[in-house]
Enzyme design. Structure first.
Site, PDB file in Angstrom:
ATOM      1  N   PRO A  32     -17.024  33.119 -37.680  1.00  0.00           N
ATOM      2  CA  PRO A  32     -17.533  32.258 -36.422  1.00  0.00           C
ATOM      3  C   PRO A  32     -18.106  31.129 -36.799  1.00  0.00           C
ATOM      4  CG  PRO A  32     -18.969  33.982 -37.410  1.00  0.00           C
ATOM      5  CD  PRO A  32     -17.794  34.082 -38.179  1.00  0.00           C
ATOM      6  N   TRP A  33     -18.495  30.292 -35.802  1.00  0.00           N
ATOM      7  CA  TRP A  33     -19.122  29.040 -36.224  1.00  0.00           C
ATOM      8  C   TRP A  33     -20.621  28.993 -36.244  1.00  0.00           C
ATOM      9  CZ3 TRP A  33     -22.289  28.560 -32.179  1.00  0.00           C
ATOM     10  CH2 TRP A  33     -21.633  29.004 -30.832  1.00  0.00           C
TER      11      TRP A  33
ATOM     12  N   LYS B  50      -9.904  32.791 -42.104  1.00  0.00           N
ATOM     13  CA  LYS B  50      -9.598  31.551 -41.288  1.00  0.00           C
ATOM     14  C   LYS B  50     -11.101  31.148 -40.626  1.00  0.00           C
ATOM     15  CE  LYS B  50      -8.839  31.056 -36.801  1.00  0.00           C
ATOM     16  NZ  LYS B  50      -9.845  30.027 -36.390  1.00  0.00           N
TER      17      LYS B  50
ATOM     18  N   GLU C 138     -17.440  42.653 -35.369  1.00  0.00           N
ATOM     19  CA  GLU C 138     -18.822  42.416 -35.212  1.00  0.00           C
ATOM     20  C   GLU C 138     -19.020  41.369 -34.029  1.00  0.00           C
ATOM     21  OE1 GLU C 138     -21.765  41.180 -35.023  1.00  0.00           O
ATOM     22  OE2 GLU C 138     -21.801  39.897 -36.405  1.00  0.00           O
TER      23      GLU C 138
ATOM     24  N   CYS D 142     -26.205  36.616 -32.925  1.00  0.00           N
ATOM     25  CA  CYS D 142     -25.981  37.817 -32.375  1.00  0.00           C
ATOM     26  C   CYS D 142     -27.160  38.868 -32.308  1.00  0.00           C
ATOM     27  CB  CYS D 142     -24.661  38.549 -32.635  1.00  0.00           C
ATOM     28  SG  CYS D 142     -24.573  38.706 -34.368  1.00  0.00           S
TER      29      CYS D 142
ATOM     30  N   GLU E  25     -24.632  37.352 -22.992  1.00  0.00           N
ATOM     31  CA  GLU E  25     -25.020  36.733 -24.135  1.00  0.00           C
ATOM     32  C   GLU E  25     -25.145  34.991 -23.695  1.00  0.00           C
ATOM     33  OE1 GLU E  25     -24.622  37.101 -28.908  1.00  0.00           O
ATOM     34  OE2 GLU E  25     -22.841  37.195 -27.670  1.00  0.00           O
TER      35      GLU E  25
END
Length: 478
Positions: free
Chosen positions: A153-154, A178, A251, A285, A381
């Protein structure tokens, strides 16, 4: 005068390459809103090449001894320490994070986590051999699963890359990783560092968008797909992987409840919770975003939390007084702003609730009170520097509110009553429960949730075992 953009490239089979068809994506510095680099928009040809390289490298890497893999991972950890300034610079330019906090809060844990998995490589023990049928001896082997397709993720590009490749390589797998299309810079640098240590094809990085990730997951070669990302993305990965019955590690999102009882030290709780809620602009998260406070201290707590928010600074990466930087991208800024714009009439913005400046994607530390359990901002979220506050009357209602969301990753309980803390930790339906703290992680303990937060564990021996498969071997004694 125009500044030439940096050109990031894929890393496949030991060499850097552009996308086969030459397509690129602009990479933006979220602290300025300006493009600073381009990265490949990889297509099927690039995915095929990376998977072919990883598959070709797998047999030899699989057959290395755990001691050999440990040495390699320890070299990687040492190299990360040696190149720490370069890694920090790449991460800061790509995310806008405070440089000082990236140096102190991200690089040391990353290095420690790699070293943990280096040790774990030599600790794969199975059940003892035994005779469970007369004349037969059974043993259990643990083996690497094969090629792993991994999507990071970023929000923590460097650290999440470590969480992906370290256990996979330690177990004897090969990797095609990636990064997010908005944060490829530090991952490409990681490829440069690791590429000087591992055999070619063992570790590959391809850049691209959602379609690139989809092509990776749907490819016939990988035995496992692992993603850290949104629930939507996780569901798509699970669906795509099901066509080949690939192993999946997810996740996903979180909506962590922070349950504050009346006997809590309010000043300390507010200080710790505000940091755990606003750190990394709330783009975590496990962030302490959903505070549930006993009604007897609710007003006092909200006042103190609003002041803490007002005293918390966001700003440019070189400002050492800031706690967090910008949101990651323009879409994320719109998402966070949208939650505040759509607040119901009964909600009250106690602090923040607005963009900061007109350069970059900064958002003010925000506290919202007066909320109900079914409000959008409570159930979904936000992934921004926004803390919501609700009040509860007793332990039963606190649990009802805490567990009453579709996410189940992390939670915390704040109380001096040990028995109550133990009851709550048992009843909270989350993969992690902190008591009188929130957000610390260690390499030895598992990280992962339930429900729409996904399945599988990162970190720990449990996370390591996720990258292995079990084989029963039975031999006749006759």
């Amino acid at each position: 005068m125009t500044t030439e953009l940096r050109r990031l490239r894929n890393y496949i089979n030991g060499e850097f390459r552009d996308a086969a068809d030459g397509r690129t994506i602009d990479v933006v510095n979220p602290a300025t809103g300006e493009v600073f680099a381009t990265s490949p928009l990889s297509g099927q040809t690039d995915v095929d090449a990376a998977m072919e390289a990883a598959a070709a490298a797998f047999p030899a890497w699989r057959d290395t001894t755990p001691a050999e893999r440990q040495k390699v991972l320890l070299k990687i950890a040492d190299a990360f320490e040696e190149r720490a300034e370069d890694l920090i610079a790449a991460e800061v330019e790509n995310t806008g994070k405070p440089a000082a906090l990236t140096a102190s809060e991200e690089v040391p844990p990353m290095v420690d986590q790699i070293r943990f998995f280096a040790g774990a490589a030599r600790m794969l023990e199975g059940k003892s051999a035994g005779e469970y049928m007369e004349g037969m001896t059974s043993i259990v082997r643990r083996e690497p699963v094969g090629v792993c397709a991994q999507v990071a993720p970023w929000n923590y590009p460097m650290m999440m890359a470590v969480w992906k490749f370290a256990p996979a390589l330690a177990a004897g797998n090969t990797v095609v990783l990636k990064p997010s299309d908005t944060t490829p810079a530090s991952t490409v640098l990681i490829a440069e560092i690791i590429g000087q240590i591992v055999p070619k094809g063992v570790f590959n990085v391809i850049c691209g968008d959602r379609e690139t990730g989809k092509a990776m997951v749907e490819h016939k070669t990988p035995a496992m797909a692992s993603i850290t990302g949104s629930v939507r993305a996780g569901m798509q990965v699970a669906e795509s992987a099901s066509k080949d019955v690939k192993r999946v590690h997810l996740e996903l999102g979180g909506k962590a409840p922070v349950v504050v009882f009346e006997d809590t030290d309010i000043a300390k709780a507010v200080e710790d919770i505000s940091v755990a809620g606003f750190f990394n602009a709330g783009q975590d998260c496990t962030a302490a975003t959903r505070v549930l406070v006993h009604e007897s201290i609710h007003d006092e707590f909200v006042t103190a939390l609003a002041k803490a928010a007002a005293d918390t600074k966001t700003g440019q990466p070189d400002d050492e007084d800031v706690l967090f930087g910008p949101l990651n991208n323009e879409n994320q800024l719109k998402q966070v702003s949208g939650f505040i714009d759509r607040l119901p009439a009964h909600a009250k913005v106690e602090a923040g609730g607005h963009r900061v400046g007109d350069k970059g994607y900064f958002y003010a530390p925000t506290v919202v009170s007066g909320l109900k359990q079914d409000d959008e901002i409570v159930q979904n979220e936000v992934f921004g520097p926004v803390i919501t506050v609700q009040s509860f009357r007793d332990e039963e209602q606190a649990l009802e509110f805490a567990n009453g969301v579709e996410f189940a990753l992390a939670s915390s309980v704040w109380t001096k009553d040990h028995a109550r803390a133990m009851r709550m930790s048992k009843a909270l339906d989350f993969g992690c429960v902190w008591i009188n703290t929130h957000i610390p992680l260690v390499a030895e303990m598992p990280h992962g949730g339930y429900k729409k937060s996904g399945y599988g564990k990162d970190l720990s021996a449990y996370g390591f075992e996720d990258y292995t498969r079990i084989k029963h071997v039975m031999t006749s004694l006759g």
